[in-house]
Design a protein around this motif. Structure first.
Motif, PDB file in Angstrom:
ATOM      1  N   GLU A   2      16.273   9.976   2.976  1.00 37.38           N
ATOM      2  CA  GLU A   2      15.341  10.681   4.084  1.00 37.38           C
ATOM      3  C   GLU A   2      13.633  10.651   3.816  1.00 37.38           C
ATOM      4  OE1 GLU A   2      14.016  12.605   7.498  1.00 37.38           O
ATOM      5  OE2 GLU A   2      16.223  12.693   6.999  1.00 37.38           O
ATOM      6  N   SER A   3      13.721  10.750   2.550  1.00 37.74           N
ATOM      7  CA  SER A   3      12.249   9.956   1.779  1.00 37.74           C
ATOM      8  C   SER A   3      11.688   9.185   2.252  1.00 37.74           C
ATOM      9  CB  SER A   3      12.125  10.504   0.137  1.00 37.74           C
ATOM     10  OG  SER A   3      11.161  10.462  -0.200  1.00 37.74           O
ATOM     11  N   ASP A   4      12.922   7.505   1.736  1.00 37.40           N
ATOM     12  CA  ASP A   4      12.499   6.351   2.499  1.00 37.40           C
ATOM     13  C   ASP A   4      11.961   6.514   3.771  1.00 37.40           C
ATOM     14  OD1 ASP A   4      12.157   5.598   0.064  1.00 37.40           O
ATOM     15  OD2 ASP A   4      14.259   4.469   0.648  1.00 37.40           O
ATOM     16  N   LEU A   5      12.877   6.566   4.618  1.00 39.89           N
ATOM     17  CA  LEU A   5      13.004   6.565   6.163  1.00 39.89           C
ATOM     18  C   LEU A   5      11.597   7.594   6.212  1.00 39.89           C
ATOM     19  CD1 LEU A   5      14.255   6.874   8.327  1.00 39.89           C
ATOM     20  CD2 LEU A   5      15.007   8.491   8.406  1.00 39.89           C
ATOM     21  N   SER A   6      10.887   8.634   6.091  1.00 39.99           N
ATOM     22  CA  SER A   6      10.093   9.576   6.246  1.00 39.99           C
ATOM     23  C   SER A   6       8.414   8.402   6.265  1.00 39.99           C
ATOM     24  CB  SER A   6       9.947  10.227   5.934  1.00 39.99           C
ATOM     25  OG  SER A   6      10.764  11.518   6.014  1.00 39.99           O
ATOM     26  N   ASP A   7       9.237   7.568   5.301  1.00 36.88           N
ATOM     27  CA  ASP A   7       8.161   5.997   3.984  1.00 36.88           C
ATOM     28  C   ASP A   7       7.577   5.552   5.622  1.00 36.88           C
ATOM     29  OD1 ASP A   7       7.336   8.199   2.287  1.00 36.88           O
ATOM     30  OD2 ASP A   7       8.460   7.061   0.984  1.00 36.88           O
ATOM     31  N   LEU A   8       8.587   5.407   5.828  1.00 39.21           N
ATOM     32  CA  LEU A   8       9.357   3.932   6.927  1.00 39.21           C
ATOM     33  C   LEU A   8       7.831   4.171   7.750  1.00 39.21           C
ATOM     34  CD1 LEU A   8      10.130   1.068   7.403  1.00 39.21           C
ATOM     35  CD2 LEU A   8      11.996   1.904   8.061  1.00 39.21           C
ATOM     36  N   VAL A   9       8.292   5.695   8.816  1.00 38.72           N
ATOM     37  CA  VAL A   9       7.485   6.213   9.332  1.00 38.72           C
ATOM     38  C   VAL A   9       6.715   6.544  10.095  1.00 38.72           C
ATOM     39  CG1 VAL A   9       7.685   8.336  11.717  1.00 38.72           C
ATOM     40  CG2 VAL A   9       9.962   6.998  10.597  1.00 38.72           C
ATOM     41  N   GLU A  10       6.328   6.511   8.857  1.00 36.85           N
ATOM     42  CA  GLU A  10       4.672   7.167   8.103  1.00 36.85           C
ATOM     43  C   GLU A  10       4.008   5.644   8.317  1.00 36.85           C
ATOM     44  OE1 GLU A  10       2.464   9.597   8.633  1.00 36.85           O
ATOM     45  OE2 GLU A  10       4.387  10.694   8.807  1.00 36.85           O
ATOM     46  N   PHE A  11       4.294   4.499   7.824  1.00 34.12           N
ATOM     47  CA  PHE A  11       4.106   2.928   7.621  1.00 34.12           C
ATOM     48  C   PHE A  11       4.444   2.458   8.890  1.00 34.12           C
ATOM     49  CE2 PHE A  11       4.678  -1.445   8.266  1.00 34.12           C
ATOM     50  CZ  PHE A  11       2.671  -1.712   7.679  1.00 34.12           C
ATOM     51  N   ILE A  12       4.988   2.598  10.638  1.00 34.46           N
ATOM     52  CA  ILE A  12       5.782   2.526  11.428  1.00 34.46           C
ATOM     53  C   ILE A  12       4.251   3.244  12.296  1.00 34.46           C
ATOM     54  CG2 ILE A  12       6.459   2.481  13.171  1.00 34.46           C
ATOM     55  CD1 ILE A  12       9.412   1.912  12.357  1.00 34.46           C
ATOM     56  N   LYS A  13       3.428   3.977  12.060  1.00 36.13           N
ATOM     57  CA  LYS A  13       2.385   5.046  13.020  1.00 36.13           C
ATOM     58  C   LYS A  13       1.570   4.229  12.573  1.00 36.13           C
ATOM     59  CE  LYS A  13       4.182   9.595  12.546  1.00 36.13           C
ATOM     60  NZ  LYS A  13       3.129  11.276  11.762  1.00 36.13           N
ATOM     61  N   THR A  14       0.952   3.334  11.524  1.00 39.04           N
ATOM     62  CA  THR A  14      -0.463   2.385  11.118  1.00 39.04           C
ATOM     63  C   THR A  14      -0.005   1.231  12.076  1.00 39.04           C
ATOM     64  OG1 THR A  14       0.519   1.668   9.359  1.00 39.04           O
ATOM     65  CG2 THR A  14      -0.209   3.462   9.159  1.00 39.04           C
ATOM     66  N   LEU A  15       1.062   0.578  12.657  1.00 36.05           N
ATOM     67  CA  LEU A  15       0.836  -0.154  13.329  1.00 36.05           C
ATOM     68  C   LEU A  15       0.127  -1.148  14.572  1.00 36.05           C
ATOM     69  CD1 LEU A  15       4.855  -1.517  12.337  1.00 36.05           C
ATOM     70  CD2 LEU A  15       2.372  -2.744  11.344  1.00 36.05           C
ATOM     71  N   GLU A  16      -0.579  -1.706  14.496  1.00 33.55           N
ATOM     72  CA  GLU A  16      -1.833  -1.622  16.113  1.00 33.55           C
ATOM     73  C   GLU A  16      -1.707  -2.915  16.621  1.00 33.55           C
ATOM     74  OE1 GLU A  16      -5.174  -0.443  14.758  1.00 33.55           O
ATOM     75  OE2 GLU A  16      -4.987   1.151  14.785  1.00 33.55           O
ATOM     76  N   GLY A  33       0.902  -1.294  -0.262  1.00 39.28           N
ATOM     77  CA  GLY A  33      -0.036  -0.041  -0.157  1.00 39.28           C
ATOM     78  C   GLY A  33       1.024   1.117   0.456  1.00 39.28           C
ATOM     79  N   SER A  34       1.953   1.585   0.249  1.00 45.07           N
ATOM     80  CA  SER A  34       3.151   2.411   0.620  1.00 45.07           C
ATOM     81  C   SER A  34       4.175   2.125   0.293  1.00 45.07           C
ATOM     82  CB  SER A  34       2.705   3.106   1.487  1.00 45.07           C
ATOM     83  OG  SER A  34       2.819   2.058   2.306  1.00 45.07           O
ATOM     84  N   ASN A  35       5.413   2.815  -0.386  1.00 40.90           N
ATOM     85  CA  ASN A  35       7.312   2.643  -0.155  1.00 40.90           C
ATOM     86  C   ASN A  35       7.422   2.380   1.776  1.00 40.90           C
ATOM     87  OD1 ASN A  35       9.412   2.901  -0.828  1.00 40.90           O
ATOM     88  ND2 ASN A  35       9.731   4.770   0.087  1.00 40.90           N
ATOM     89  N   GLY A  36       6.754   2.860   2.082  1.00 38.09           N
ATOM     90  CA  GLY A  36       7.026   2.050   3.953  1.00 38.09           C
ATOM     91  C   GLY A  36       6.762   0.893   4.087  1.00 38.09           C
ATOM     92  N   GLU A  37       5.277   0.851   3.820  1.00 35.14           N
ATOM     93  CA  GLU A  37       4.847  -1.234   3.972  1.00 35.14           C
ATOM     94  C   GLU A  37       5.800  -1.622   3.516  1.00 35.14           C
ATOM     95  OE1 GLU A  37       1.262  -3.855   3.542  1.00 35.14           O
ATOM     96  OE2 GLU A  37       1.266  -1.481   2.253  1.00 35.14           O
ATOM     97  N   ARG A  38       6.651  -1.455   2.327  1.00 30.27           N
ATOM     98  CA  ARG A  38       7.721  -2.167   1.176  1.00 30.27           C
ATOM     99  C   ARG A  38       8.936  -2.177   1.687  1.00 30.27           C
ATOM    100  NH1 ARG A  38       8.001  -4.121  -3.578  1.00 30.27           N
ATOM    101  NH2 ARG A  38       6.515  -2.869  -4.795  1.00 30.27           N
TER     102      ARG A  38
END
Length: 175
Positions: free
Chosen positions: A161-175, A43-48
């Motif tokens: 930095e872009s990939d790192l921001s994407d990863l952090v945004e994905f981590i925010k979705t983990l529950e 669903g996102s680069n961060g998820e990948r």
């Protein structure tokens, strides 16, 4: 008729173990790469990045330090922290194990998020809650919000930095 020397019981057992291990590795890597006959979509680069340690450009995300994962698989966030980010006890190379922390966003950002049992197991005390910036530092430099080094098992990831921001945004979705 005389048996060839390579047919000893030990040789046969070694061949069976090697072939069985190769089959198992092949099946595990195949199931991780192929879902329904095609590569999994994200669903996102961060998820990948979290699940495959590669950016949407297909470039691998490199790291230094950390645990060499079992069977030489590519190390990913999900390998240690789980698909849901809740971590847990991991067995590495048969007899060795480590405890991977819960990295769900709620857990990372709650004041005093480490429970008493976890504090007793670890050599360092609790630390302030994570923010986006301190989480980025933890991921790339292995430093927690109190300025202490994370355990050596945590890789130090190298990414844009872009990939790192994407990863952090994905981590925010983990529950």
């Amino acid at each position: 008729m005389r048996k060839p020397k390579f047919c000893t019981p030990l040789a046969v057992m070694i061949v069976v173990l090697v072939l069985g291990g190769a089959s198992l590795l092949s099946a595990c890597s195949f199931s991780a790469r192929v879902v329904g006959g095609s590569r999994p979509s994200f669903g996102s680069n961060g998820e990948r990045i979290y699940f495959r340690a590669e950016s949407s450009s297909g470039q691998p995300i490199r790291y230094s330090g950390g645990v060499t994962m079992m069977m030489q698989r590519r190390n990913t966030c999900a390998n240690c922290h789980g698909a849901d980010g809740k971590g847990g006890r991991l067995t590495i190379m048969m007899m060795s194990s480590l405890k991977s922390p819960d990295i769900t966003w709620h857990n990372l950002t709650e004041a005093g998020h480490e429970d008493e049992q976890q504090q007793e197991e670890e050599e360092h005390e609790g630390h302030p809650p994570y923010t986006e910036e301190t989480l980025k530092i933890a991921i790339t430099q292995g430093i927690n919000p109190a300025g202490e080094r994370l355990d050596e098992e945590m890789p130090r990831w190298r990414m844009s930095e872009s990939d790192l921001s994407d990863l952090v945004e994905f981590i925010k979705t983990l529950e």
